[in-house]
Structure formats: C-alpha cells, structure tokens
Design a protein around this motif. Structure first.
Motif: not given
Length: 581
Positions: A203-225
């Motif tokens: 149906e086009g919904n994200p399954t939870g796996t992000l390839r290559e630069s797509a990780q950046g779509l989510v990583s920015h919400i996580f606290p920076k160490p």
C-alpha cells in the motif's frame, strides 16, 4: 582444530645482526630488550631476527640474541620471550573508531545470529534504560531478515512509546519503529530522498527499513550525543584496536559533527594509543555526498578549514589529511553502482544502482582535493563505482601532473579485470576487507542472485591485485566486522568460512598468502599513511611500534591462524595493551 596443512614462509629467513646503534664510546644502552623469540622485521630483505632492543621511543637494535647482549645495561628491562613472535605494529586502513566504541559501551548488536536474539537484546536494553528518551543501536546483520528488510512491527511490540533506530552493521541501512516514523513525519506520501530509499509495503506505507540517505529522514529526531560521551566511545575504540595489535588506524569517514569534535578534544594528547588519520567527509548524512559541479570549490575550502583545526592543535599521532568520498552504496540493497543492470532486482530490469555524485562532480572534486594536498579515500563497491573512481584519479594525474599522491579505494567488491590492471600504473592502493572474502549469506543470498553470472568470478578479487603489482592494504571496517587481524588473515588465506570446517574455498585463485597479509598490515599500511620512513618495519631508528603474539602465522596450520592472540602492543616504546598470558 580444523583439518590442517602447513603454510611455508615464502620469503627466506635471515638470522642476522640487521641493525645496531653505536656512539663513540660503544653501543647505547637499551631500555627494553626482547630476545629468545622470532622477530619478523618486514624490512626490504625480509630479515628474521632473534632479538629487538628499544631506547626511548625508537628501535635501537634488531638482530641476533648474542649481539643484543652489548646493549644491556644495569637498568635495561630484559625478557626472554620464549619462542613468541614479534611483528611491526599493524595498521587498520579502514575503521570507524567512535562508532566502534559505541557498540562496546552502548547497544551493539554485532555477533547476534537471529532476529529473535536482536529483538531480545533491544528489549533488554530498553528495559534497563527507562530514562532514555530514545533507543539507538547498531550492528544487526541484513541476512537475518527476509529480503534484508526488517519490519517496524518487531520493534513496535517491544518499544511502542519511544523512537527506536538501529543502524545495520554495514551502515547503509537503518531499522526504525512506528514511533520514530511518526515523530519524523515519514508516511506513504514521503518521497524517497536523493541517494536513498524508503522500503514500503504493497500500500506504499513505510515498513521500517530505510536505505542509504533515507536514514536521514528519521535520524534528525534523535538526540545528538554529548561530546564527552563520544570521547568515551573513541577511547574505547582506541583501546579495542590496541588489543588487536593495531598501532595505527585510518578512520574512514568523519563528518563535521560530534565525532569530529571528539577527535579535536583528544588530538592534543601525546600518548594516544594509536596513530590516527582522519578521512574527512563532506556530507550531511553518512554514506552520501553533498558535492556538485557548482560547489566543489566551496566544499574543499571548508575541508581545508576543518583540517586546519587539527593542524593547529594535534600532536604527531593524529592528522586529518584525507577526504572520504562515498561513490556508491552496497549490493545487498542494490545501491552499489554497476556497469550493467542487476538481475531480478525489485526496482526493475534496468536498475543498476547510482553513483552518489555525478562523474563531472567527482572529476572536479578529485582535482581540487589534490590541489589542496588531501589524500583521497574512496568507497567503491560496484564495478561502475570502481571505474569512475579510477577515471577521476587518472584525470587528476593528467591535470595536476606529477606530485606525491597516495590515494586508495576501499571495499572493491565487484571489479572488472581490466580495472584491476589500472591500480598499479595509477599508484592507487587497493584497500581490502579480507574478512568478507568467503561465500557467506551476504554473497550467496543477497549478492550473487542479483548479479549477472559472468560477474561472480570477480566478486572480492584479492590476489589479482597483488599479481597486477598493486599495493594492497588491510582494513577491518570495524564495527561493520571485527578488527581482529588474524581472523581476516585466515579468511584471506583460505577464502573459507572460519566457523565451518566443511566449507569449500571460494574463488580459490584469489587467495592471498600470509606474507601478502603481513605486508598489507605493516609496511603497506604505513606507506598509505605516509609513515613508512618511521614505522611499518622493525629497523634501527624507526619508531618502536611493535606487537608480541603467541604463535607464528607463517608456521601454524592455516585453519588455526584465527586462534593467534595478541599478547602485548607497544607504540613508541610504550606498552598500550597487555593480555593475560
């Protein structure tokens, strides 16, 4: 242990007094003297000695045990090493130290062999840390999930209320839960980013796996160490390397972020337990590139500024004189750049992967980096990525003329034979991750089925580079895989799964010799860092960077090489690691 055969030492052994230091009043007195073992000098004559003496931070003497007696004074620490083996300190020419340290101190998933084990480890970590607003970890293996595509539902069941992001062992794939996707606003309407892909259901919904630069779509919400936390990770990484007999490391990709800040924090230390070269990365997300034909000059100016920070405060054990370029991705998710299309790839019959920056940009970037005095360190996995990388370096030679240059290509998973022949004439070093050179699930399930059959012979070439006269170095890519050099050496020599006694040698014509690997680990690695005049072989006047190991890889059975243990590691004459002997 496993079925065995003897491996002979190819370079003839010479027991000789191959070096000594004297003054007008006779030989200088050593601070430290080892004798009664085998000292592989890896010098130009492949000399094998019985003793080594150190004064201060340099090698004072290498030669016979009898000759070493002249260097003993009342305060000399002498030791009979009882047949143990001495090598020059090893160089890991491709690793990621802060990330590796994070797998030691944080949520590391390396070594787990099933999806169930991973889920259990994540739940245990989350339960143990209720104070954390988000859960981050790394190290899971792609082949443990159907189509290398883990689903968000597995994480939703164990951590439904906090965002979770787990980066795969290769760094090119991420796995997140629904909470992370929701907080980041990633939905079925979200477009794939440049150089990235969101895996989706029917149906086009994200399954939870992000390839290559797509990780950046989510990583920015996580606290920076915090930088102090990254410094602790870095210190753990440095110590881990020393424990594996590694005295020098090229950190393969450092963005302008907390990892760079941590390196700046430690760069003024004179007692770092590694010699380190940083490969600076111009990107906003790992495994990508921000370089275009229009911004090359500005990007290089910024890199020069970043390098200048290190030159202003770093001591002689750390520099930032290299730049990393991710030219492509990896074959497991079909982002490695190929000359011909993949076979049966889900993205269609014409899909052949993409390079992360245009050839025009890559060519201009290589020329500009050379002019700024940078070493170029390229990630190139697919055969197209290898070819365009060599083309860019060749173009830089033609444009910039003769000058010192020691560029290298890492990984080199699929390489056309005609391109193997180009490395030596161009002076490009082949940076090999030899631990990957056997037919595991990454190859048999996630790579070969999607490549044209004629390419199978040219997956992970190794001996072909040596035969073509190319310089070969070893890199672990830790924490993608262990940096234990003897694990890699066994695989390189046998091209077999070290954990399967019944495995057959895979593409046996590409097997390296023990001697090939020792040179890759020592003098060749030192050359790559521009340090072959001060280390990489055990010769009088060079830095006393050496290791003591419990068995001889030239003489044990090949199947036993991975059992060899590093007993002690010295850098500049100072012990930085000692195992329980």
């Amino acid at each position: 242990m496993r079925q065995k055969m003897l491996l002979a030492f190819a370079a003839g052994a010479m027991l000789a007094s191959c070096g000594e230091s004297e003054n007008a009043e006779g030989p200088e007195v050593a601070d430290l003297l080892f004798s009664g073992g085998t000292v592989y000098t890896v010098d130009g004559d492949a000399t094998v000695a019985e003793a080594i003496a150190v004064r201060g931070d340099k090698i004072l003497y290498v030669g016979s045990a009898e000759g070493a007696k002249a260097y003993v004074g009342p305060n000399t620490l002498t030791e009979d090493i009882s047949g143990k083996i001495v090598f020059p300190g090893f160089t890991d020419s491709h690793a990621h130290l802060p990330d590796g340290g994070d797998t030691i101190l944080g949520l590391g998933l390396g070594g787990l062999t099933s999806a169930e084990q991973i889920v259990h480890a994540v739940k245990a970590y989350a339960d143990a840390h209720p104070e954390l607003p988000a859960i981050m970890g790394s190290g899971w293996e792609l082949n443990l999930f159907p189509d290398a595509n883990p689903n968000k539902a597995l994480l939703d069941e164990i951590v439904p209320d906090r965002p979770v992001m787990l980066v795969a062992a290769d760094g090119h794939n991420g796995w997140v839960n629904t909470r992370a996707l929701d907080l980041a606003g990633v939905t079925s309407e979200t477009a794939d980013p440049v150089n990235g892909r969101i895996e989706r259901d029917a149906e086009g919904n994200p399954t939870g796996t992000l390839r290559e630069s797509a990780q950046g779509l989510v990583s920015h919400i996580f606290p920076k160490p915090a930088v102090e936390d990254v410094v602790r990770n870095l210190e753990a990484g440095l110590a881990y390397q020393a424990g594996n007999g590694i005295t020098a490391t090229i950190d393969a990709a450092i963005m302008h972020d907390h990892n760079e800040a941590a390196y700046l924090e430690v760069s003024s230390r004179q007692d770092l337990p590694q010699r380190v070269r940083l490969s600076l990365l111009a990107a906003e997300e790992m495994v990508t590139s921000m370089v275009t034909p229009d911004n090359v000059e500005a990007v290089v100016e910024k890199l020069v500024e970043r390098r200048a920070q290190f030159r202003a405060q770093a001591k002689d054990r750390l520099d930032a004189d290299a730049v990393k370029i991710f030219v492509d991705g990896v074959p497991e998710n079909h982002t490695a750049a190929m000359l011909e299309p993949y076979v049966n790839a889900p993205l269609g019959p014409d899909h052949r992967g993409e390079i992360n920056l245009s050839e025009e940009a890559l060519n201009a970037y290589a020329i500009a980096l050379e002019n700024a005095g940078f070493q170029i360190h390229i990630h190139a996995i697919g055969d197209r990525a290898v070819r365009v990388s060599l083309n860019a370096l060749e173009g830089a030679i033609e444009t910039n003329g003769e000058r010192p240059r020691r560029h290298h290509l890492s990984h080199l998973e699929i390489v056309q034979p005609e391109d193997i022949q180009r490395f030596a004439p161009l002076g490009v070093t082949a940076n090999l991750q030899a631990l990957w050179h056997f037919n595991d699930a990454y190859i048999s399930e996630l790579t070969e089925p999607f490549l044209q059959e004629k390419l199978h012979r040219w997956i992970y070439p190794a001996k072909s580079f040596v035969n073509a006269g190319a310089r070969v170095v070893w890199g672990s890519d830790w924490p993608v895989s262990t940096s234990d050099p003897f694990d890699s050496m066994e695989v390189a020599v046998l091209r077999k799964n070290p954990d399967d006694a019944n495995d057959q040698s895979w593409i046996p014509e590409e097997r390296l010799s023990v001697d090939d690997m020792i040179k890759a680990l020592t003098i060749n690695g030192a050359y790559l860092m521009g340090q072959e005049d001060i280390r990489g072989s055990l010769e009088v006047g060079k830095q006393a960077d050496f290791i003591l190991v419990d068995a001889d890889p030239y003489k044990v059975l090949p199947e036993d090489i991975s059992d060899i243990r590093v007993l002690r590691t010295y850098i500049g004459g100072r012990q930085v690691f000692s195992a329980a002997e």
